[in-house]
Each structure stands twice: as C-alpha cells, then as structure tokens.
Scaffold this motif. Sequence first.
Motif, PDB file in Angstrom:
ATOM      1  N   UNK A 116      27.404  61.495  56.857  1.00  0.00           N
ATOM      2  CA  UNK A 116      27.893  62.280  58.084  1.00  0.00           C
ATOM      3  C   UNK A 116      28.119  61.564  59.196  1.00  0.00           C
ATOM      4  N   UNK A 117      27.244  60.191  59.411  1.00  0.00           N
ATOM      5  CA  UNK A 117      27.427  59.623  60.539  1.00  0.00           C
ATOM      6  C   UNK A 117      28.445  58.615  60.442  1.00  0.00           C
ATOM      7  N   UNK A 118      29.053  58.247  59.401  1.00  0.00           N
ATOM      8  CA  UNK A 118      30.142  57.241  59.182  1.00  0.00           C
ATOM      9  C   UNK A 118      31.482  58.002  58.835  1.00  0.00           C
ATOM     10  N   UNK A 119      31.466  59.138  58.784  1.00  0.00           N
ATOM     11  CA  UNK A 119      32.763  59.875  58.549  1.00  0.00           C
ATOM     12  C   UNK A 119      33.785  59.520  59.633  1.00  0.00           C
ATOM     13  N   UNK A 120      33.347  59.175  60.698  1.00  0.00           N
ATOM     14  CA  UNK A 120      34.258  59.132  61.849  1.00  0.00           C
ATOM     15  C   UNK A 120      34.887  57.828  61.952  1.00  0.00           C
ATOM     16  N   UNK A 121      34.692  56.750  60.826  1.00  0.00           N
ATOM     17  CA  UNK A 121      34.963  55.573  60.765  1.00  0.00           C
ATOM     18  C   UNK A 121      36.013  55.528  60.152  1.00  0.00           C
ATOM     19  N   UNK A 122      36.536  56.375  59.403  1.00  0.00           N
ATOM     20  CA  UNK A 122      37.634  56.431  58.347  1.00  0.00           C
ATOM     21  C   UNK A 122      37.840  55.255  57.566  1.00  0.00           C
ATOM     22  N   UNK A 123      36.943  54.954  56.738  1.00  0.00           N
ATOM     23  CA  UNK A 123      37.043  53.690  55.667  1.00  0.00           C
ATOM     24  C   UNK A 123      37.904  53.984  54.854  1.00  0.00           C
ATOM     25  N   UNK A 124      38.752  52.849  54.681  1.00  0.00           N
ATOM     26  CA  UNK A 124      39.805  53.037  53.483  1.00  0.00           C
ATOM     27  C   UNK A 124      38.984  52.281  52.418  1.00  0.00           C
ATOM     28  N   UNK A 125      39.107  52.967  51.115  1.00  0.00           N
ATOM     29  CA  UNK A 125      38.189  52.632  50.207  1.00  0.00           C
ATOM     30  C   UNK A 125      38.959  51.339  49.395  1.00  0.00           C
ATOM     31  N   UNK A 126      40.300  51.317  49.409  1.00  0.00           N
ATOM     32  CA  UNK A 126      40.654  50.300  48.725  1.00  0.00           C
ATOM     33  C   UNK A 126      40.767  48.871  49.405  1.00  0.00           C
ATOM     34  N   UNK A 127      40.850  48.981  50.695  1.00  0.00           N
ATOM     35  CA  UNK A 127      40.773  47.799  51.656  1.00  0.00           C
ATOM     36  C   UNK A 127      39.261  47.321  51.600  1.00  0.00           C
ATOM     37  N   UNK A 128      38.273  48.144  51.473  1.00  0.00           N
ATOM     38  CA  UNK A 128      37.014  47.933  51.551  1.00  0.00           C
ATOM     39  C   UNK A 128      36.925  47.423  49.924  1.00  0.00           C
ATOM     40  N   UNK A 129      37.192  47.746  49.132  1.00  0.00           N
ATOM     41  CA  UNK A 129      36.904  47.081  47.777  1.00  0.00           C
ATOM     42  C   UNK A 129      37.507  45.948  47.632  1.00  0.00           C
ATOM     43  N   UNK A 130      38.811  45.916  47.915  1.00  0.00           N
ATOM     44  CA  UNK A 130      39.570  44.428  47.896  1.00  0.00           C
ATOM     45  C   UNK A 130      38.973  43.331  48.886  1.00  0.00           C
ATOM     46  N   UNK A 131      38.452  43.670  49.889  1.00  0.00           N
ATOM     47  CA  UNK A 131      37.869  42.672  50.716  1.00  0.00           C
ATOM     48  C   UNK A 131      36.375  42.093  50.187  1.00  0.00           C
ATOM     49  N   UNK A 132      35.860  43.123  49.538  1.00  0.00           N
ATOM     50  CA  UNK A 132      34.338  42.864  48.981  1.00  0.00           C
ATOM     51  C   UNK A 132      34.673  41.998  47.772  1.00  0.00           C
ATOM     52  N   UNK A 133      35.486  42.411  46.974  1.00  0.00           N
ATOM     53  CA  UNK A 133      35.928  41.573  45.860  1.00  0.00           C
ATOM     54  C   UNK A 133      36.418  40.223  46.173  1.00  0.00           C
ATOM     55  N   UNK A 134      37.214  40.064  47.176  1.00  0.00           N
ATOM     56  CA  UNK A 134      37.640  38.613  47.462  1.00  0.00           C
ATOM     57  C   UNK A 134      36.566  37.955  48.041  1.00  0.00           C
ATOM     58  N   UNK A 135      35.542  38.262  48.874  1.00  0.00           N
ATOM     59  CA  UNK A 135      34.336  37.774  49.278  1.00  0.00           C
ATOM     60  C   UNK A 135      33.506  37.077  48.026  1.00  0.00           C
TER      61      UNK A 135
END
Length: 181
Positions: A116-135
């Motif tokens: 509930x505290x991070x819902x306002x961030x609007x995190x895109x799951x695909x970009x997040x997964x892509x960046x973490x996989x790239x790292x």
Amino acid sequence: MDFTKIRQIFFFGLLAIVSIIFLYLIRPFAYPLFWAAVIAGISYPIYERLNNRLKFPNISSALTLIIIGFVILIPLSAMGTLLVGQSIELYNSVNDNRGSINNNIQNITKWVQDNQFTTKLHIDEKIWIEKMSEITRTVVNFVFDGLKDWTQNSIAFLAQTVIMFYALFFFLRDGKKMLKF
C-alpha cells in the motif's frame, strides 16, 4: 678520450644489456624455482625418511613428489572445478528465462506493487525485470570473463607447475649436494 676507455665502456654497456635481457628471459622460471625450493625445504624430512628406508634417492624423491601432489594439487583442482561449475550454473540461470533470479525479481516486483505504501510509485514490472536482469547479466558476464581469463592462464600455470615439480625432484634428491657446493 682513450680507445681502451671507450672499449671498456662499450663492453660494460653491452654486458649490462645482455644481463637485463637474460634476466627478462628467465623471469617466468623464477616463481616455479622459488616454490620448488620452499616446498623442498618443507618436505625434505619426508624424503629423508623414505630414503632411509628405501635407499634409492630417485624412488624416494618420486614418492615424495606424489605425496606433495596429493596434498597440494588435489585440493586446488577440486576448488577450481567447483568454481567453474558454480559460475556456469549462475550464468545459465541468468540467461534462462525460467531462471530463479528472474522469478525472484518478479516476486519482489509483485510485493512492491501490492504494498500500500508503494502503489503511488506506478512501477512498471517489465522495465523493472529488464533492468534487474541486465544488471545481473552484467555481473555474471564480468565473472564469466574473469573465469575465461583464468582458464586461459591455467595453461601457463600448468607449465610452471611442471617446471616446479621437475626442479623439486632434483632439489629433493640432490639438495644436500647443492647446498655443500
């Protein structure tokens, strides 16, 4: 200037250049010979006991080399094999779409989205997964490149180990004669 003085300067200059080139040529053999001398000093009591029983210096020296090989080379090769296996497994898990690292990233992303505290961030799951996989791929590629370089250098290490054992054989067998000389 006197001709003999010029000749002496030329001779000592040439001698210095040849000496530097000679030291450069024997540089790869310095470490194997040093370690052969150190290991010979440590393992000489074993050689002496074997030689007192067998009375054959060549056989005693060879048996001592076999003992040293078991004590030094088997643990080193086991660690190297484990390191290579773990690195390859990590590399495959990152490149595999069904890998556990990608699943962990997805689980973290779902947790962040459902919180509930991070819902306002609007995190895109695909970009997040892509960046973490790239790292993760970057880190694993760095480790894999280091491992590749290590594997390429293992041939030089093997050659130096052979030189070390060859010198060690003679250091054990003729060590007292060498020290007296």
